[in-house]
Write an enzyme that holds these catalytic residues in place. Structure first.
Site, PDB file in Angstrom:
ATOM      1  N   HIS A   1     -10.238   1.414   1.370  1.00  9.69           N
ATOM      2  CA  HIS A   1      -9.755   2.714   1.876  1.00  9.69           C
ATOM      3  C   HIS A   1     -10.915   3.675   2.148  1.00  9.69           C
ATOM      4  O   HIS A   1     -10.827   4.514   3.049  1.00  9.69           O
ATOM      5  CB  HIS A   1      -8.783   3.356   0.888  1.00  9.69           C
ATOM      6  CG  HIS A   1      -7.383   2.832   0.952  1.00  9.69           C
ATOM      7  ND1 HIS A   1      -6.657   2.784   2.126  1.00  9.69           N
ATOM      8  CD2 HIS A   1      -6.553   2.350  -0.013  1.00  9.69           C
ATOM      9  CE1 HIS A   1      -5.441   2.291   1.867  1.00  9.69           C
ATOM     10  NE2 HIS A   1      -5.357   2.015   0.584  1.00  9.69           N
TER      11      HIS A   1
ATOM     12  N   HIS B   1      -9.279  -3.325  -2.835  1.00 13.32           N
ATOM     13  CA  HIS B   1      -8.277  -2.635  -1.995  1.00 13.32           C
ATOM     14  C   HIS B   1      -8.634  -1.151  -1.903  1.00 13.32           C
ATOM     15  O   HIS B   1      -8.561  -0.559  -0.817  1.00 13.32           O
ATOM     16  CB  HIS B   1      -6.885  -2.844  -2.612  1.00 13.32           C
ATOM     17  CG  HIS B   1      -5.759  -2.152  -1.892  1.00 13.32           C
ATOM     18  ND1 HIS B   1      -4.706  -2.828  -1.295  1.00 13.32           N
ATOM     19  CD2 HIS B   1      -5.490  -0.829  -1.687  1.00 13.32           C
ATOM     20  CE1 HIS B   1      -3.878  -1.963  -0.745  1.00 13.32           C
ATOM     21  NE2 HIS B   1      -4.309  -0.736  -0.977  1.00 13.32           N
ATOM     22  N   GLU B   2      -9.041  -0.555  -3.043  1.00 11.60           N
ATOM     23  CA  GLU B   2      -9.367   0.880  -3.044  1.00 11.60           C
ATOM     24  C   GLU B   2     -10.651   1.170  -2.278  1.00 11.60           C
ATOM     25  O   GLU B   2     -10.712   2.130  -1.497  1.00 11.60           O
ATOM     26  CB  GLU B   2      -9.477   1.402  -4.481  1.00 11.60           C
ATOM     27  CG  GLU B   2      -8.222   1.246  -5.326  1.00 11.60           C
ATOM     28  CD  GLU B   2      -6.943   1.553  -4.582  1.00 11.60           C
ATOM     29  OE1 GLU B   2      -6.937   2.496  -3.770  1.00 11.60           O
ATOM     30  OE2 GLU B   2      -5.946   0.836  -4.792  1.00 11.60           O
TER      31      GLU B   2
ATOM     32  N   CYS C   1       0.852  -1.194   0.000  1.00 12.78           N
ATOM     33  CA  CYS C   1       0.000   0.000   0.000  1.00 12.78           C
ATOM     34  C   CYS C   1       0.884   1.238   0.000  1.00 12.78           C
ATOM     35  O   CYS C   1       1.902   1.270   0.707  1.00 12.78           O
ATOM     36  CB  CYS C   1      -0.899  -0.021   1.234  1.00 12.78           C
ATOM     37  SG  CYS C   1      -2.025   1.373   1.358  1.00 12.78           S
TER      38      CYS C   1
HETATM   39  C1  FHF Z   1      -0.423  -0.418  -5.226  1.00 12.59           C
HETATM   40  N1  FHF Z   1       1.622  -1.224  -6.154  1.00 12.59           N
HETATM   41  O1  FHF Z   1      -0.665   0.043  -6.308  1.00 12.59           O
HETATM   42  C2  FHF Z   1       0.787  -1.272  -4.967  1.00 12.59           C
HETATM   43  C3  FHF Z   1       1.613  -0.898  -3.736  1.00 12.59           C
HETATM   44  C4  FHF Z   1      -3.685  -4.615  -4.873  1.00 12.59           C
HETATM   45  O2  FHF Z   1      -4.650   2.106  -2.289  1.00 12.59           O
HETATM   46  O3  FHF Z   1       0.623  -2.944  -7.184  1.00 12.59           O
HETATM   47  O4  FHF Z   1      -2.098   1.676  -1.758  1.00 12.59           O
HETATM   48  F1  FHF Z   1       2.951  -0.282 -10.353  1.00 12.59           F
HETATM   49  C5  FHF Z   1      -3.830   2.009  -3.219  1.00 12.59           C
HETATM   50  C6  FHF Z   1       2.046  -3.267 -12.140  1.00 12.59           C
HETATM   51  C7  FHF Z   1       1.681  -4.069 -11.095  1.00 12.59           C
HETATM   52  C8  FHF Z   1       2.471  -1.980 -11.901  1.00 12.59           C
HETATM   53  C9  FHF Z   1       1.759  -3.595  -9.782  1.00 12.59           C
HETATM   54  C10 FHF Z   1      -3.787  -3.132  -4.858  1.00 12.59           C
HETATM   55  C11 FHF Z   1      -2.513  -2.419  -4.538  1.00 12.59           C
HETATM   56  C12 FHF Z   1      -2.715  -0.920  -4.446  1.00 12.59           C
HETATM   57  C13 FHF Z   1      -1.713   1.329  -4.079  1.00 12.59           C
HETATM   58  N2  FHF Z   1       2.258  -1.761  -8.283  1.00 12.59           N
HETATM   59  C14 FHF Z   1       1.438  -2.046  -7.204  1.00 12.59           C
HETATM   60  C15 FHF Z   1       2.558  -1.522 -10.600  1.00 12.59           C
HETATM   61  C16 FHF Z   1       2.185  -2.306  -9.541  1.00 12.59           C
HETATM   62  C17 FHF Z   1      -1.411  -0.187  -4.126  1.00 12.59           C
HETATM   63  N3  FHF Z   1      -2.558   1.691  -2.987  1.00 12.59           N
HETATM   64  C18 FHF Z   1       2.722  -1.919  -3.508  1.00 12.59           C
HETATM   65  C19 FHF Z   1       2.214   0.506  -3.835  1.00 12.59           C
HETATM   66 ZN    ZN Z   2      -3.668   1.207  -0.397  1.00 15.86          ZN
END
Ligand code: FHF
Ligand code: ZN
Length: 187
Positions: A161, A157-158, A114
């Protein structure tokens, strides 16, 4: 522009609040916020911009992570396929709501992280494998879609939040890698 400094971290009470619905028609302010959230996701997935700005790559972002307790999320899931570079899901969603979900559960084999959590938390985050979702899009139009697998996990996940829930709330405390029968592990 949203950067890592804009994003609040665990311990900030806003991350534990239930966010308020936005009014429709959307305000110019809420439309602009959605655009900035999507711009952050684009920047964070652009290797050059991410390096320049010091961004962690993200596929989703929720307004409460910006200390704004409103029911707004942005999701941008890249395809990962050079033949088919269109993102598999890319949208700003206002007042997203899960209308129904599969009986089958699923989790990411790699676990979750996250942008608001600066540590690794190991374990399976068990969620619904399929969801039917309604939301208002950036044009103010009500949408209803079905999602499965990875896209469904990201949206859950969103939406968590928006309800003050963190991904690690779903991890089994005794055994982080314990799984009930039939849970799909997405690799
Ligand atoms: C991310 N990053 O986006 C994670 C975190 C399962 O509330 O997954 O906290 F950048 C939102 C391809 C694949 C390209 C994966 C939901 C995760 C949501 C953000 N990166 C990725 C990418 C990623 C959280 N978040 C590790 C930062
Ligand atoms: Zn998150």
């Amino acid at each position: 522009m949203i950067t890592m400094d804009t994003i609040i971290r665990e311990g900030n009470p806003t991350l534990r609040e239930v966010a308020k619905e936005v009014s429709v028609p959307l305000s110019d302010e809420d439309i602009k916020l959605g655009e900035e959230m999507m711009e952050f996701l684009h920047n964070s997935q652009d290797p050059v911009k991410a390096e320049e700005l010091g961004l962690r790559g993200g596929v989703g972002l929720a307004a409460p992570q910006l200390d704004i307790s409103k029911r707004i999320i942005a999701v941008h899931v890249p395809s990962g396929d050079l033949e088919n570079p269109e993102p598999t899901l890319s949208a700003v969603m206002y007042n997203p709501k899960i209308l129904s979900h599969s009986v089958q559960d699923a989790c990411l084999g790699e676990g979750e992280g996250c942008l608001s959590v600066d540590r690794e938390v190991p374990g399976y985050v068990v969620r619904h494998n399929k969801i039917t979702l309604s939301y208002v899009d950036a044009a103010g139009v009500k949408q209803k879609i079905r999602l499965k697998n990875y896209e469904a996990i990201v949206v859950q996940h969103e939406i968590d939040h928006l309800n003050g829930v963190m991904f690690y709330d779903h991890i089994n405390q005794e055994n982080p890698y314990a799984l009930k029968d039939g849970v799909l592990v997405i690799e």
